[in-house]
Motif scaffolding. Structure first.
Motif, short mmCIF file in Angstrom:
data_model
loop_
_atom_site.label_atom_id
_atom_site.label_comp_id
_atom_site.label_asym_id
_atom_site.label_seq_id
_atom_site.Cartn_x
_atom_site.Cartn_y
_atom_site.Cartn_z
N ARG A 9 52.86 5.91 10.78
CA ARG A 9 52.21 6.56 9.65
C ARG A 9 52.79 7.96 9.46
O ARG A 9 53.38 8.55 10.38
N ARG A 10 52.62 8.47 8.26
CA ARG A 10 53.01 9.85 7.94
C ARG A 10 52.08 10.37 6.86
O ARG A 10 51.53 9.60 6.06
N LYS A 11 51.90 11.69 6.81
CA LYS A 11 50.98 12.29 5.87
C LYS A 11 51.58 12.27 4.46
O LYS A 11 52.77 12.50 4.27
N VAL A 12 50.73 12.00 3.47
CA VAL A 12 51.15 12.01 2.08
C VAL A 12 51.09 13.43 1.55
O VAL A 12 50.08 14.14 1.74
N THR A 71 44.05 14.41 4.08
CA THR A 71 43.52 13.33 4.93
C THR A 71 44.04 11.95 4.53
O THR A 71 43.51 10.94 4.99
N VAL A 72 45.06 11.90 3.69
CA VAL A 72 45.58 10.61 3.25
C VAL A 72 46.94 10.38 3.90
O VAL A 72 47.81 11.27 3.89
N PHE A 73 47.13 9.16 4.46
CA PHE A 73 48.36 8.83 5.16
C PHE A 73 49.03 7.61 4.53
O PHE A 73 48.37 6.77 3.91
N GLU A 74 50.32 7.53 4.74
CA GLU A 74 51.10 6.35 4.36
C GLU A 74 51.39 5.57 5.64
O GLU A 74 51.89 6.15 6.62
N TYR A 75 51.09 4.29 5.62
CA TYR A 75 51.25 3.47 6.82
C TYR A 75 52.37 2.46 6.62
O TYR A 75 52.56 1.91 5.52
#
Length: 471
Positions: free
Chosen positions: A279-282, A287-291
């Protein structure tokens, strides 16, 4: 002095007129001589077999038309077929698709047992005082040729049936007519009208049936080669999810971590069964991540793909799914299984939290890679507007009572055969997702849910794929 001057002027005028008259006589004599030579040449060539299939100056030109007649008088009709034309003689007003499909049309005519057709018909002349003239007609390929007699010594005209607009019955039981588009401007209202009379009613019906059949074949050929292509391009242009996204998705097959991705889960059971979650932060969202989920699954790709795209099956194995409906779908390209849908998805959240619902576009397609192997891809994204349909059904326009609509969700999936497994019984996959379910939880609890819930979801998904019914 004045009279002498006038006499000189009169004599000069007489000499000028005499000279001009002599010049006109000389030009007339040369023209007659040239015409005699061309006639003698045509007589000498008419005895040869090639002259029996002579081609006129152009379709729709009658024997009264002299323009370009001598230059094309001895051209074989086969040379007028579209695929035999040189670039200099191809005319842009002909249907472009017919040039490409001419060989296919010829094969189609053979496959339908549509052979040559010939016989005597009377043609109504276009003179001021019209009269019926007996002519020998024959259909050869894409042309309706007619001659003065059945000896076929002189071809009077060739009507290009690809320009045929209509075939109509006349008031008389033996009469029918043809309307043919203008060669120079087929889109104009100008039409060439031919009125023909058969020897009997049955003979007329036979000609009409054949001409209409050929007209339908040529129109279908044009539609298949142009209209369907235009329709496909138009659908791709109007598709909400563009082809460019699939081009970017294809790059995930050779994914390499650039340092922005953090691994949160890994398991490796064998070379044909391993899983990694990153995952990485958008950007712009705290508090939203890209998985990203990637790995190799120990079953055939058709089973995995069924678990991804089969919505009815998804309802059976996903215990958190409350509702999953297809609102609208549109085939972009059936040959490549290219389908775009609008989907409504309602998900049950645990504890006291209200349900979440997603209204999103999803487009799936199958392409072939450089090795000729199928690669299956899916792209999904929520949207507030739906330009591909006239109106969204009322029940989906607002979130249901007790549900929160998600406005940030994207999903990308890529699936292919495992290149390291020659048996083809395992598949390689990459799935990337951004989801903001609007859950107000402490960061520690949210991280725990993700790091434990996502692997558990993948385990259930694996089990569902293994049990997916394939034929």
């Amino acid at each position: 002095m004045g009279a002498a001057k006038q006499l000189v002027l009169v004599v000069s005028d007489v000499h000028i007129y005499t000279a001009l008259g002599s010049l006109f006589l000389l030009l007339f004599f040369l023209r007659k001589c040239r015409g005699g030579n061309s006639k003698s040449k045509s007589k000498s060539t008419s005895a040869s077999p090639a002259a029996e299939t002579a081609q006129p100056a152009s379709p729709h030109k009658t024997k009264k038309s002299r323009k370009n007649k001598s230059s094309r008088e001895n051209v074989n009709p086969e040379a007028f077929s579209a695929h035999n034309r040189s670039p200099l003689t191809k005319r842009k007003h002909y249907r472009p698709s017919v040039y490409k499909m001419n060989d296919d049309v010829a094969k189609l005519l053979v496959s339908k047992n549509i052979d040559q057709m010939s016989g005597f018909l009377k043609k109504k002349s276009s003179a001021i005082i019209s009269q019926w003239q007996m002519r020998w007609f024959e259909i050869t390929g894409t042309y309706l040729n007619y001659y003065k007699t059945d000896q076929r010594k002189k071809l009077l005209a060739a009507i290009d049936l690809r320009c045929l607009v209509s075939v109509e019955l006349g008031d008389d039981d033996r009469v029918f007519s043809l309307d043919v588009a203008d060669e120079q401007d087929p889109n104009s209202s100008n039409r060439h009208h031919y009125e023909l009379k058969a020897q009997s009613k049955d003979d007329r019906n036979r000609w009409v049936e054949r001409l209409r059949l050929l007209n339908n074949i040529f129109e279908e050929g044009e539609h298949a080669a142009t209209s369907s292509q235009k329709e496909e391009k138009e659908k791709k242009r109007k598709a909400f999810i563009k082809d460019a996204e699939f081009d970017n998705l294809a790059k995930l097959a050779s994914f390499e971590n650039d340092g922005t991705w953090k691994e949160i889960y890994r398991v490796r059971r064998s070379d044909t069964d391993h899983l990694q979650i990153l995952r990485r932060k958008v950007e712009g969202h705290e508090t939203v991540f890209e998985y990203m989920t990637r790995g190799v699954a120990p079953f055939h790709m058709d089973k995995f793909w069924g678990g991804v795209v089969d919505l009815e099956y998804h309802k059976q194995w996903d215990t958190f799914c409350q509702r999953l409906d297809v609102v609208h779908e549109d085939w972009i390209d059936k040959q490549n299984s290219d389908l775009e849908s609008i989907i409504f998805w309602k998900v049950k959240f645990p504890l006291y939290m209200p349900s979440r619902d997603y209204l999103y576009y999803r487009r799936i397609k199958t392409v072939m890679n450089a090795e000729g192997k199928p690669v299956k891809m899916a792209v999904a994204r929520v949207s507030n507007t739906f330009p591909t349909i006239k109106k969204l059904p009322e029940e989906f326009s607002k979130p249901p009572k007790g549900s929160v609509r998600v406005d940030l969700y994207t999903s990308h999936s890529l699936l292919r055969e495992n290149p390291d497994d020659p048996t083809g019984q395992s598949c390689s996959f990459v799935m990337k997702c951004v989801d903001d379910p609007k859950v107000a939880l402490p960061k520690m609890i949210l991280n725990w849910l993700v790091e434990n819930g996502l692997p558990k979801f993948m385990v259930n998904f694996y089990k569902a794929c293994v049990n997916y019914p394939t034929t």
